[in-house]
Design a protein around this motif. Sequence first.
Motif, PDB file in Angstrom:
ATOM      1  N   VAL B  16       0.845  -1.201   0.000  1.00 47.29           N
ATOM      2  CA  VAL B  16       0.000   0.000   0.000  1.00 47.29           C
ATOM      3  C   VAL B  16       0.879   1.249   0.000  1.00 47.29           C
ATOM      4  O   VAL B  16       0.606   2.216  -0.721  1.00 47.29           O
ATOM      5  CB  VAL B  16      -0.970  -0.022   1.203  1.00 47.29           C
ATOM      6  CG1 VAL B  16      -1.725   1.299   1.308  1.00 47.29           C
ATOM      7  CG2 VAL B  16      -1.950  -1.174   1.058  1.00 47.29           C
ATOM      8  N   LYS B  57      -9.543  -5.262  -0.468  1.00 50.77           N
ATOM      9  CA  LYS B  57      -9.542  -4.820  -1.861  1.00 50.77           C
ATOM     10  C   LYS B  57     -10.024  -3.376  -2.021  1.00 50.77           C
ATOM     11  O   LYS B  57      -9.666  -2.706  -3.001  1.00 50.77           O
ATOM     12  CB  LYS B  57     -10.447  -5.759  -2.656  1.00 50.77           C
ATOM     13  CG  LYS B  57     -10.094  -5.836  -4.105  1.00 50.77           C
ATOM     14  CD  LYS B  57     -10.902  -6.906  -4.800  1.00 50.77           C
ATOM     15  CE  LYS B  57     -10.599  -6.884  -6.289  1.00 50.77           C
ATOM     16  NZ  LYS B  57     -11.305  -7.923  -7.001  1.00 50.77           N
ATOM     17  N   ILE B  59      -9.071  -0.873  -0.448  1.00 53.34           N
ATOM     18  CA  ILE B  59      -7.905   0.015  -0.426  1.00 53.34           C
ATOM     19  C   ILE B  59      -7.338   0.131  -1.840  1.00 53.34           C
ATOM     20  O   ILE B  59      -7.089   1.231  -2.348  1.00 53.34           O
ATOM     21  CB  ILE B  59      -6.809  -0.525   0.538  1.00 53.34           C
ATOM     22  CG1 ILE B  59      -7.322  -0.561   1.972  1.00 53.34           C
ATOM     23  CG2 ILE B  59      -5.540   0.309   0.422  1.00 53.34           C
ATOM     24  CD1 ILE B  59      -6.351  -1.178   2.963  1.00 53.34           C
ATOM     25  N   ILE B  60      -7.150  -1.027  -2.468  1.00 55.54           N
ATOM     26  CA  ILE B  60      -6.582  -1.046  -3.826  1.00 55.54           C
ATOM     27  C   ILE B  60      -7.495  -0.271  -4.779  1.00 55.54           C
ATOM     28  O   ILE B  60      -7.027   0.545  -5.582  1.00 55.54           O
ATOM     29  CB  ILE B  60      -6.455  -2.508  -4.324  1.00 55.54           C
ATOM     30  CG1 ILE B  60      -5.621  -3.331  -3.345  1.00 55.54           C
ATOM     31  CG2 ILE B  60      -5.878  -2.567  -5.734  1.00 55.54           C
ATOM     32  CD1 ILE B  60      -4.159  -3.132  -3.454  1.00 55.54           C
ATOM     33  N   ARG B  64      -6.440   3.019  -6.895  1.00 53.00           N
ATOM     34  CA  ARG B  64      -6.476   2.971  -8.370  1.00 53.00           C
ATOM     35  C   ARG B  64      -7.425   4.023  -8.960  1.00 53.00           C
ATOM     36  O   ARG B  64      -7.232   4.457 -10.086  1.00 53.00           O
ATOM     37  CB  ARG B  64      -6.913   1.574  -8.819  1.00 53.00           C
ATOM     38  CG  ARG B  64      -5.766   0.578  -8.708  1.00 53.00           C
ATOM     39  CD  ARG B  64      -6.181  -0.782  -9.193  1.00 53.00           C
ATOM     40  NE  ARG B  64      -5.088  -1.731  -9.053  1.00 53.00           N
ATOM     41  CZ  ARG B  64      -5.230  -3.029  -9.041  1.00 53.00           C
ATOM     42  NH1 ARG B  64      -6.431  -3.568  -9.149  1.00 53.00           N
ATOM     43  NH2 ARG B  64      -4.193  -3.822  -8.928  1.00 53.00           N
TER      44      ARG B  64
END
Lengths: 641, 66
Positions: B16, B57, B59-60, B64
Amino acid sequence: MDERTLSKKLKFIDNYKVATNAATGSEVDSNANVSSKNIATMSAELSKSDFIDVNRAITKKYLLAKYGQDVVEQFESDLKNHIIYSHDESSIMPYCVAISLYPFLLEGLKQLGGTSGAPKHANSFVGGLCNLIFLVAGQFAGAVAVPEFLPYLDHFLRCDYGQDYIDHLDEPVWNIGNNQITVRHIIEDLFQEFVYCINQPAGARGYQSPFTNIAYFDKGYFDSIFKDFFFPDGDEPCWETTKVLQKLFMKWFNKERTHDVITFPVETMNLLWDKDTHEYVDKEMADFTAEMWAEGHSFFLYNSDSADALSSCCRLKNAIEENVFSYTLGAGGIETGSKKVITLNINRIVQNWFNDEVNKKYKRNRKSLPEYITEITSRVHKYLEAWNDHLWDMFNCGLLTVYNAGYIDLDKQYLTIGFNGFIEGAEFLRSVNDYIPSEYQNLEILPNNSAYKAYAHDILSTIKELNLAHRTAHLRFNTEQVPAENAGNKLYKWDKRDGYWVPANRNLYNSYFYPVEDPTYDPVTKMYLQGKDFIGNLDGGSAYHCNLEEHLSKEQYRKLMDIAIDAGCSYFTFNVPNTVCNKCGHISKHKLDHCEKCGSDDVDYATRIIGYLKKISNFSEARQVEAAKRYYANIEESDKC
Amino acid sequence: MVKLYSQPSCGQCKMVHMLLDQKGIEYSECQDVDEMRSLGITHTPTLEVDEKLLVGKDIINWIRSK
């Protein structure tokens, strides 16, 4: 090097040349995890005694700095008098580790001095993982666990062959000539690559293969460990596909073991049970576990009613929480292990206590057994702390690159107090029954014997409480009933030589709460002796090896798994010796007096020496004597359950 | 206001970090277990974005989307 030392080393070489196998030839650290005796194994042995001197000097240096000369002298005295046994002193590295594979996914092997970048496919994952295991094992004295092997492999298989690859296992991926290559072929090739690679002798480890552990999870533990987990590409672990992959691996590995005696990986199935119903939560995986045992596969089962009993890389921890499951020869959680193991010689300690405290006619202020154990344990905590300081210095200088790269954290590993000679200490007390405190009188090694329970509690709970009391942010202790492949024999021999009572019907100290050679103990009784009434006093690992003459049915194994819940026996396996034909190489999952394929009576047997599977002819001579005395229960007896 | 709750040897936390840095997102970091517990955080990494806690997920996906 002086003449005397040189002469000793030359004599060692002469003795090694004629030793029956590598384990027997070793004077310092006999280990059956070396199948071939050669110049490399001899060279590795040659310098071990020097390393022991260095190892002890390191401990003494840090003890002197922190606690002064008196504690240094006490350390020397405890070693010299075999009160303690310091494991793997021929190494100055940390002991064993269960790593997180995440750093490997981020940066490949570069941080450990390798050349590979981050894996992108199943092939590069498995190839890189094998190299990683050898690299990590090169920085540890003992085992390396990779519990995430199968969940991570599943991720790469889904990347390469689609999220639903398990639904298309037998569909062709490509053709080579007339051969159709299916997803199943590819997966089995990856299994083969992994297993045969990790069983190769490692040059950097004196021709020992890296002691590799893997784990299987039921849904409860999978969810607990991989909660909120994501791979670098944002993908999440998938239970349904991982479940199938785990089953494929177990089936394949069991079959592969009919072709060759394959020692690694040592496998641990982890099953969660419900504390209200006392039933396994994931019945499908519990049934599959019994099925695999019935098919002759050999692996360990860890079971618990706590979803947090296995460590996860990312769950928050605090300083006072219960220890997680950690065993030097098995795999459960991620980012755990032991930095160092020092074992207490319980038989000698109990006899010293009796002679110094109980049997002195005019002695005032006699120490109780817990008080006596407290004094010794407090000293051992200091010795372990010294080793911890040494490791932190190594870390701060950038020498522990496995830690520096984030595969493991020094604060997450344990400093382990092992114990051995436990039942022998109890047997000694029985021999002086009329002279000991009443709580230990009429001691019998039986599950419901109050004296045996009091003995176990007074020794082990005392250590457990001290472990917790001495815990800090950088010091985390646990207690383990160590397998003691070498220590059990050495301590027995030293105690016998020094005039202590040792059992005549054994040639080494037992590693269980029951006498392994005694035919009057049935498998269920032993399970209770290795259950919560005894291991409940431990804050570390222990293992019950249920030795059986012949395999049981799936239903019988399933029943024993249920009994394990009732008994509180959290870690166990079943051992049925496999027959290995020395003529045609065929391996039978049964114990036979001749080869079932070619009829030859030139056969050897493979069984677990302590935790890992080896041919008995690879055991040290002392362990071969012990193996011959082991009692393997027959099916009729097991039917009692 | 972005704050990353992390632990020293957490591989996902490291990732992260890398993603936030790649995107040039400014953030602060907290490794205080007591503070995390007081917020009900049980796992790392946890990303606080405008007083909302993101895990896994999410967070990702958030990084993005920036």
